[in-house]
Motif scaffolding. Structure first.
Motif, PDB file in Angstrom:
ATOM      1  N   TRP A   1       0.872  -1.198   0.000  1.00 54.18           N
ATOM      2  CA  TRP A   1       0.000   0.000   0.000  1.00 54.18           C
ATOM      3  C   TRP A   1       0.892   1.226   0.000  1.00 54.18           C
ATOM      4  O   TRP A   1       1.633   1.477   0.948  1.00 54.18           O
ATOM      5  N   PHE A   2       0.845   2.009  -1.093  1.00 57.00           N
ATOM      6  CA  PHE A   2       1.695   3.173  -1.286  1.00 57.00           C
ATOM      7  C   PHE A   2       0.845   4.425  -1.072  1.00 57.00           C
ATOM      8  O   PHE A   2       0.209   4.930  -2.002  1.00 57.00           O
ATOM      9  N   GLY A   3       0.828   4.927   0.167  1.00 56.79           N
ATOM     10  CA  GLY A   3      -0.138   5.947   0.550  1.00 56.79           C
ATOM     11  C   GLY A   3      -0.063   7.254  -0.183  1.00 56.79           C
ATOM     12  O   GLY A   3      -1.029   8.023  -0.176  1.00 56.79           O
ATOM     13  N   ASP A   4       1.061   7.569  -0.820  1.00 51.43           N
ATOM     14  CA  ASP A   4       1.213   8.864  -1.470  1.00 51.43           C
ATOM     15  C   ASP A   4       1.303   8.774  -2.991  1.00 51.43           C
ATOM     16  O   ASP A   4       1.532   9.774  -3.657  1.00 51.43           O
ATOM     17  N   ASP A   5       1.154   7.604  -3.558  1.00 48.55           N
ATOM     18  CA  ASP A   5       1.380   7.429  -4.988  1.00 48.55           C
ATOM     19  C   ASP A   5       0.080   7.275  -5.763  1.00 48.55           C
ATOM     20  O   ASP A   5      -0.945   6.871  -5.220  1.00 48.55           O
ATOM     21  N   PHE A   6       0.154   7.582  -7.065  1.00 49.38           N
ATOM     22  CA  PHE A   6      -0.983   7.353  -7.958  1.00 49.38           C
ATOM     23  C   PHE A   6      -1.321   5.871  -8.005  1.00 49.38           C
ATOM     24  O   PHE A   6      -2.486   5.490  -7.934  1.00 49.38           O
ATOM     25  N   GLU A   7      -0.287   5.030  -8.125  1.00 54.77           N
ATOM     26  CA  GLU A   7      -0.483   3.588  -8.046  1.00 54.77           C
ATOM     27  C   GLU A   7      -0.484   3.217  -6.565  1.00 54.77           C
ATOM     28  O   GLU A   7       0.551   2.976  -5.956  1.00 54.77           O
ATOM     29  N   LEU A   8      -1.671   3.194  -5.983  1.00 51.36           N
ATOM     30  CA  LEU A   8      -1.808   3.056  -4.535  1.00 51.36           C
ATOM     31  C   LEU A   8      -1.506   1.644  -4.050  1.00 51.36           C
ATOM     32  O   LEU A   8      -0.939   1.456  -2.977  1.00 51.36           O
ATOM     33  N   TRP A   9      -1.901   0.650  -4.839  1.00 50.44           N
ATOM     34  CA  TRP A   9      -1.692  -0.750  -4.469  1.00 50.44           C
ATOM     35  C   TRP A   9      -0.790  -1.423  -5.501  1.00 50.44           C
ATOM     36  O   TRP A   9      -0.980  -1.238  -6.701  1.00 50.44           O
ATOM     37  N   LYS A  10       0.155  -2.229  -5.029  1.00 48.02           N
ATOM     38  CA  LYS A  10       0.951  -3.091  -5.901  1.00 48.02           C
ATOM     39  C   LYS A  10       0.965  -4.475  -5.274  1.00 48.02           C
ATOM     40  O   LYS A  10       1.408  -4.647  -4.133  1.00 48.02           O
ATOM     41  N   ILE A  11       0.463  -5.441  -6.028  1.00 52.21           N
ATOM     42  CA  ILE A  11       0.328  -6.802  -5.521  1.00 52.21           C
ATOM     43  C   ILE A  11       1.078  -7.740  -6.457  1.00 52.21           C
ATOM     44  O   ILE A  11       0.875  -7.689  -7.676  1.00 52.21           O
ATOM     45  N   THR A  12       1.952  -8.568  -5.891  1.00 53.10           N
ATOM     46  CA  THR A  12       2.772  -9.460  -6.713  1.00 53.10           C
ATOM     47  C   THR A  12       2.783 -10.868  -6.115  1.00 53.10           C
ATOM     48  O   THR A  12       2.465 -11.076  -4.943  1.00 53.10           O
ATOM     49  N   ALA A  13       3.200 -11.820  -6.950  1.00 51.05           N
ATOM     50  CA  ALA A  13       3.426 -13.189  -6.498  1.00 51.05           C
ATOM     51  C   ALA A  13       4.678 -13.717  -7.183  1.00 51.05           C
ATOM     52  O   ALA A  13       4.929 -13.413  -8.353  1.00 51.05           O
ATOM     53  N   ALA A  14       5.479 -14.485  -6.441  1.00 56.49           N
ATOM     54  CA  ALA A  14       6.730 -15.031  -6.960  1.00 56.49           C
ATOM     55  C   ALA A  14       6.860 -16.481  -6.535  1.00 56.49           C
ATOM     56  O   ALA A  14       6.161 -16.961  -5.638  1.00 56.49           O
ATOM     57  N   GLU A  15       7.792 -17.182  -7.173  1.00 56.55           N
ATOM     58  CA  GLU A  15       7.989 -18.599  -6.876  1.00 56.55           C
ATOM     59  C   GLU A  15       8.597 -18.818  -5.502  1.00 56.55           C
ATOM     60  O   GLU A  15       8.400 -19.862  -4.884  1.00 56.55           O
ATOM     61  N   ASP A  16       9.372 -17.840  -5.025  1.00 51.58           N
ATOM     62  CA  ASP A  16       9.886 -17.890  -3.658  1.00 51.58           C
ATOM     63  C   ASP A  16      10.109 -16.463  -3.182  1.00 51.58           C
ATOM     64  O   ASP A  16       9.892 -15.505  -3.930  1.00 51.58           O
ATOM     65  N   ALA A  17      10.540 -16.322  -1.957  1.00 51.66           N
ATOM     66  CA  ALA A  17      10.603 -15.002  -1.329  1.00 51.66           C
ATOM     67  C   ALA A  17      11.587 -14.047  -1.999  1.00 51.66           C
ATOM     68  O   ALA A  17      11.431 -12.824  -1.899  1.00 51.66           O
ATOM     69  N   VAL A  18      12.607 -14.577  -2.688  1.00 48.43           N
ATOM     70  CA  VAL A  18      13.636 -13.703  -3.266  1.00 48.43           C
ATOM     71  C   VAL A  18      13.594 -13.669  -4.785  1.00 48.43           C
ATOM     72  O   VAL A  18      14.420 -13.002  -5.408  1.00 48.43           O
ATOM     73  N   SER A  19      12.667 -14.374  -5.407  1.00 46.79           N
ATOM     74  CA  SER A  19      12.579 -14.368  -6.871  1.00 46.79           C
ATOM     75  C   SER A  19      11.864 -13.122  -7.371  1.00 46.79           C
ATOM     76  O   SER A  19      11.100 -12.479  -6.634  1.00 46.79           O
ATOM     77  N   ALA A  20      12.111 -12.805  -8.634  1.00 48.79           N
ATOM     78  CA  ALA A  20      11.393 -11.701  -9.262  1.00 48.79           C
ATOM     79  C   ALA A  20       9.912 -12.057  -9.371  1.00 48.79           C
ATOM     80  O   ALA A  20       9.558 -13.230  -9.502  1.00 48.79           O
ATOM     81  N   PRO A  21       9.023 -11.065  -9.314  1.00 55.79           N
ATOM     82  CA  PRO A  21       7.592 -11.348  -9.400  1.00 55.79           C
ATOM     83  C   PRO A  21       7.237 -12.057 -10.699  1.00 55.79           C
ATOM     84  O   PRO A  21       7.780 -11.749 -11.762  1.00 55.79           O
ATOM     85  N   ARG A  22       6.335 -13.014 -10.588  1.00 61.89           N
ATOM     86  CA  ARG A  22       5.829 -13.685 -11.785  1.00 61.89           C
ATOM     87  C   ARG A  22       4.783 -12.805 -12.472  1.00 61.89           C
ATOM     88  O   ARG A  22       4.665 -12.790 -13.690  1.00 61.89           O
ATOM     89  N   TRP A  23       4.016 -12.073 -11.669  1.00 55.66           N
ATOM     90  CA  TRP A  23       3.011 -11.155 -12.197  1.00 55.66           C
ATOM     91  C   TRP A  23       2.799 -10.019 -11.198  1.00 55.66           C
ATOM     92  O   TRP A  23       3.202 -10.111 -10.042  1.00 55.66           O
ATOM     93  N   MET A  24       2.169  -8.952 -11.683  1.00 50.30           N
ATOM     94  CA  MET A  24       1.887  -7.806 -10.824  1.00 50.30           C
ATOM     95  C   MET A  24       0.512  -7.243 -11.155  1.00 50.30           C
ATOM     96  O   MET A  24       0.107  -7.189 -12.319  1.00 50.30           O
ATOM     97  N   ALA A  25      -0.198  -6.826 -10.115  1.00 46.76           N
ATOM     98  CA  ALA A  25      -1.468  -6.109 -10.272  1.00 46.76           C
ATOM     99  C   ALA A  25      -1.337  -4.775  -9.552  1.00 46.76           C
ATOM    100  O   ALA A  25      -0.823  -4.715  -8.432  1.00 46.76           O
ATOM    101  N   THR A  26      -1.769  -3.712 -10.196  1.00 55.70           N
ATOM    102  CA  THR A  26      -1.727  -2.395  -9.572  1.00 55.70           C
ATOM    103  C   THR A  26      -3.123  -1.773  -9.605  1.00 55.70           C
ATOM    104  O   THR A  26      -3.890  -1.984 -10.546  1.00 55.70           O
ATOM    105  N   PHE A  27      -3.432  -1.015  -8.555  1.00 59.51           N
ATOM    106  CA  PHE A  27      -4.704  -0.310  -8.444  1.00 59.51           C
ATOM    107  C   PHE A  27      -4.403   1.134  -8.094  1.00 59.51           C
ATOM    108  O   PHE A  27      -3.617   1.399  -7.172  1.00 59.51           O
ATOM    109  N   ASN A  28      -5.017   2.058  -8.797  1.00 59.85           N
ATOM    110  CA  ASN A  28      -4.707   3.457  -8.516  1.00 59.85           C
ATOM    111  C   ASN A  28      -5.496   3.981  -7.320  1.00 59.85           C
ATOM    112  O   ASN A  28      -6.317   3.281  -6.721  1.00 59.85           O
ATOM    113  N   HIS A  29      -5.245   5.237  -6.971  1.00 55.90           N
ATOM    114  CA  HIS A  29      -5.767   5.810  -5.729  1.00 55.90           C
ATOM    115  C   HIS A  29      -7.274   6.043  -5.765  1.00 55.90           C
ATOM    116  O   HIS A  29      -7.876   6.300  -4.722  1.00 55.90           O
ATOM    117  N   VAL A  30      -7.910   5.950  -6.926  1.00 55.88           N
ATOM    118  CA  VAL A  30      -9.358   6.144  -7.023  1.00 55.88           C
ATOM    119  C   VAL A  30     -10.112   4.818  -6.895  1.00 55.88           C
ATOM    120  O   VAL A  30     -11.306   4.797  -6.588  1.00 55.88           O
TER     121      VAL A  30
END
Length: 317
Positions: A64-93
């Motif tokens: 949750w990015f309280g001051d940004d236009f992209e308010l939410w960034k949600i990701t999933a990866a194969e393990d805790a240190v891997s690069a995200p497999r996918w990303m979903a973003t939701f703006n502040h509106v």
């Protein structure tokens, strides 16, 4: 009493807003975090990501990015240190109730998976059939529009929301599915964007929340003035067709009743698969959370965290 002071109670009156996708943000992320209240929470006040919730193994991250236009960034990866497999973003509106559609589905997928399961459902490849991702919208009467070659577009019956699917892009971080609602403008258009490898059922869970016909609660001042003529506002407790869509006890619904109903409906949408023991444990955790709220006991939902509006100044130490 001045005219301004006399007007303030009206501005802070709680109302039921429909359709949900035009309700805007309530200034907090509570509804989006509620389905994962039992996961580890990390308060990061000094960074751009002010609050982070992760799955116990840290493969799923909800920021949750309280001051940004992209308010939410949600990701999933194969393990805790891997690069995200996918990303979903939701703006502040974007209403947090729509984000809850995704976080509820993620909580369910995680509960179903074995520890460090490489085949966990939240890591599966998307369906080759694009209609699978937006079936809740087409079932709700959304219709196909003319679109550029290689893209697909649908719009809601009122023309105030839509979805764009771009089949021309292939890199993992390409923005291939975009849900939107509201007139163009920084303060009026809600946007939810998914990258190429986002599992179709997760997009569908988000779309189902977006298509939900139940109203959500807001204070009047939280509804942008340019949106007022596009939505239906009903004071909390007033009898109306909108309020009848929410299960109510004999008394008028309280704001807490409405919030609980929104989260419960998101859970039901995303958990239609047969319930396993793991899923039931997650549901029991949610039940304990709701019970502690009723009894006044401390709740794990970070309601007291410094959730700032995108236009608010950053807090310095």
């Amino acid at each position: 009493m001045s005219a301004r002071n006399a007007y303030e109670p009206y501005l802070y009156q709680e109302v039921l807003v429909s359709p949900l996708y035009l309700a805007g943000s309530d200034g907090t992320g509570d509804a989006g975090f509620a389905p994962v209240a039992h996961w580890p929470h990390h308060h990061l006040d000094d960074g751009p990501c002010q609050h982070l919730v992760t799955s116990p193994d840290q493969r799923i991250r909800i920021g949750w990015f309280g001051d940004d236009f992209e308010l939410w960034k949600i990701t999933a990866a194969e393990d805790a240190v891997s690069a995200p497999r996918w990303m979903a973003t939701f703006n502040h509106v974007t209403p947090a109730e729509i984000v809850a559609g995704l976080t509820t589905a993620l909580a369910h997928d995680y509960a179903e998976a074995d520890s460090y399961d490489a085949n966990a459902r939240f890591l599966t490849n998307p369906s080759r059939l694009w209609p699978e991702a937006i079936r809740p919208l087409t079932d709700a009467g959304w219709t196909r529009d003319a679109a550029e070659r290689g893209t697909v577009e649908f719009s809601s019956p009122d023309g105030q929301a839509g979805v764009l699917i771009d089949n021309r892009r292939s890199s993992w971080d390409a923005r291939t599915v975009e849900l939107w609602a509201g007139p163009p403008g920084w303060a009026t258009r809600a946007e939810a964007v998914f990258t190429t490898r986002t599992p179709s059922h997760l997009i569908a869970a988000t779309a189902a929340a977006m298509a939900d016909s139940a109203p959500v609660i807001r204070e009047r001042h939280q509804v942008h003035r340019e949106m007022e003529h596009l939505v239906t506002l009903t004071p909390v407790g007033s009898a109306s067709p909108q309020t009848s869509q929410i299960p109510q006890p004999s008394r008028s619904p309280t704001p807490l009743d409405v919030r609980r109903t929104a989260v419960t409906q998101a859970v039901h949408r995303a958990t239609r698969a047969p319930r396993t023991a793991a899923a039931l444990r997650v549901m029991a955790a949610r039940s304990r959370t709701a019970s502690s709220t009723r009894t006044g006991a401390p709740s794990p939902v970070p309601t007291a965290m410094p959730l700032l509006s995108p236009s608010a100044p950053r807090r310095s130490r």
